[in-house]
Design an enzyme around this catalytic site. Structure first.
Site, PDB file in Angstrom:
ATOM      1  N   ASP A  85       0.823  -1.212   0.000  1.00 53.12           N
ATOM      2  CA  ASP A  85       0.000   0.000   0.000  1.00 53.12           C
ATOM      3  C   ASP A  85       0.859   1.264   0.000  1.00 53.12           C
ATOM      4  OD1 ASP A  85      -2.062  -1.921   0.417  1.00 53.12           O
ATOM      5  OD2 ASP A  85      -1.757  -1.758   2.576  1.00 53.12           O
TER       6      ASP A  85
ATOM      7  N   GLU B  56     -10.985   0.877  -2.742  1.00 55.09           N
ATOM      8  CA  GLU B  56     -10.314   1.208  -1.481  1.00 55.09           C
ATOM      9  C   GLU B  56      -9.068   2.037  -1.782  1.00 55.09           C
ATOM     10  OE1 GLU B  56      -9.369  -2.542   0.302  1.00 55.09           O
ATOM     11  OE2 GLU B  56      -8.125  -3.193  -1.362  1.00 55.09           O
TER      12      GLU B  56
END
Length: 506
Positions: A17, A182
């Protein structure tokens, strides 16, 4: 390959991420750290290709439960931004809420994490300071915690990041077109607001971009990066930076299974239609696929000497920035020494009526750093009671260790391995390899393709002796496999210790 070109991945390590920001001639990257401490590694580069760990945002998470191993919990999907002459990192913990920390010196001290919004299942926050001085925050949801999925929510935020203001607004529902939407990253360019966000899931997802003339919408979505004809699966979730010469670059992860979510760098440019193009074009249209190599970014400074740290001589009895514990650190785990690292034989915890290595918070671990590598260490056990042990471990939901153990006045070499079952119970096995002639031993593991590991030991001047069977390593909860060292005891108190001279990765 020409020296003018780089090769993907730029980081063959589990920095999942990722998000990046440019500050003058410096680039900073941040990534998820989950339950591992210290948390939120800060990486630095001058050229976007070569990176080095320079700091962590905090050493421990001051929340209930994080003194024990909490696989998969902790810090999820941070964002990093530069505003008001400060670097800001916003992150979520899926069971507690949204937090932020800031600093004027990324190599120095960061502010204590502040919870600007307690919430269950609000994840992946990204702040945005608009031209008019107002501040905003966009975030996603974790269905496992709050029952909501595929949606992005927008809040106005206090300018100092201290709190959210008013009621949130769902600005995009990706249930139909962008499942598992997301990791949003919010930007503004040419009068358009953009949200770069992944969809489709970790392993096989894609990168999408939303845009709107107004923060509250309506938003239009376009899918911009797929695996295409490459071997780079799920190329998504990351950040965009623009250089002084208007070159644009996008970093993202690829889920490499047991090696974790490794980091890639893609060229990017803006079309005349004000939509980004990332990677190389598929069929000459606006959709891209990842590049395996490309001409390096045009920057004024370079950092070819930078490497993600791996080997460690433990200078002055301290370990480097590449190491993390499995939970909040306890000062009793580490014993001061002038040279080398001395770990106390701390009692293994009892979880689910079991005493296993899997739930040992005091494992000192680092990420797998290559597809194939060798890790080697030399240790001296100073045992004080039966049950004291220490050694070399490969760790994930499948794990294995070669270790010295003390048993009624004798030092023995053990091979212990286990795995976490879906039921939450751990199956752990142990076999005695040999009785050692002293408390000193060299240990080594060769990690091969697909994470197949071969352990070895060396007692005094003998040749390396392999241990059978080999071990097939596995990833952890949301993280890749790790390798490292430990000292522990199956007794109730801590009186023994284990000294490690070095840790070498080759």
């Amino acid at each position: 390959m020409s020296l003018d070109y780089y090769q993907n991945p730029i980081i063959c390590g589990d920095y999942s991420d990722p998000d990046i920001v440019k500050v003058n001639d410096d680039f900073f990257m941040v990534s998820s750290s989950f339950n591992h401490m210290p948390a939120l590694p800060i990486l630095h580069s001058k050229d976007l290709v070569n990176w080095q760990i320079i700091n962590h945002v905090f050493d421990a998470l001051d929340l209930p439960g994080y003194d024990a191993v909490q696989p998969g919990k902790g810090v999820w999907a941070p964002s990093i931004r530069y505003h008001d002459e400060k670097l800001w990192v916003f992150f979520s913990t899926p069971d507690e809420g949204i937090f932020m920390s800031y600093t004027t010196d990324p190599w120095g001290e960061w502010s204590k994490p502040h919870c600007l919004q307690p919430a269950l299942g609000w994840i992946d926050p990204c702040p945005f300071w608009d031209d008019d001085g107002r501040a905003w925050l966009v975030h996603a949801f974790a269905q496992s915690r709050c029952g909501v999925k595929h949606k992005l929510q927008l809040f106005e935020m206090a300018n100092d990041g201290s709190k959210l203001i008013g009621e949130g607004q769902i600005i995009y529902d990706g249930t139909a077109d962008l499942p598992t939407l997301e990791g949003p990253k919010l930007y503004k360019r040419n009068g358009w607001y953009y949200i770069f966000a992944p969809a489709g899931g970790v392993e096989n997802g894609w990168q999408s971009v939303l845009r709107s003339r107004d923060l509250t919408g309506p938003w239009t979505a376009r899918n911009v990066l797929f695996q295409g004809n490459t071997t780079i699966n799920g190329p998504h979730q990351g950040g965009w930076v623009e250089l002084d010469n208007n070159e644009c670059w996008f970093v993202h992860f690829q889920d490499a299974h047991l090696y974790g979510r490794i980091v890639h760098l893609q060229p990017m440019y803006w079309g005349d239609d004000d939509w980004p193009r990332i990677g190389e074009s598929i069929n000459n249209d606006s959709t891209g696929q990842p590049v395996l190599s490309y001409k390096k970014p045009t920057v004024s400074h370079h950092s070819e000497e930078y490497r993600i740290q791996t080997s460690d001589d433990f200078q002055h009895g301290k370990f480097g920035l590449q190491w993390q514990w499995q939970a909040n650190p306890n000062p009793d785990w580490l014993i001061a020494s002038d040279q080398g690292l001395t770990l106390s034989c701390y009692p293994l915890p009892i979880r689910h009526q079991q005493q296993t290595l899997y739930f040992a918070a005091n494992l000192l671990l680092q990420k797998f750093s290559a597809w194939q590598f060798t890790a080697q260490t030399q240790l001296r056990m100073n045992a004080k009671q039966t049950g004291d042990l220490g050694g070399l471990i490969v760790y994930g939901e499948r794990y294995a260790a070669i270790m010295i153990g003390y048993d009624n006045g004798q030092y023995k070499l053990y091979y212990r391995y286990g795995w976490m079952k879906d039921s939450g119970q751990v199956d752990e096995y142990q076999q005695i390899i040999t009785q050692l002639s002293s408390e000193n031993c060299q240990l080594k593991v060769e990690v091969g393709l697909n994470g197949i590991c071969q352990f070895y030991y060396k007692d005094h001047e003998t040749d390396w002796i392999s241990i059978e069977p080999s071990f097939a390593s596995g990833k952890g909860k949301w993280v890749g496999a790790k390798v490292g060292i430990f000292a522990a005891t199956e007794a109730d108190n801590t009186i023994g210790y284990c000294h490690f001279d070095y840790f070498k990765i080759s």
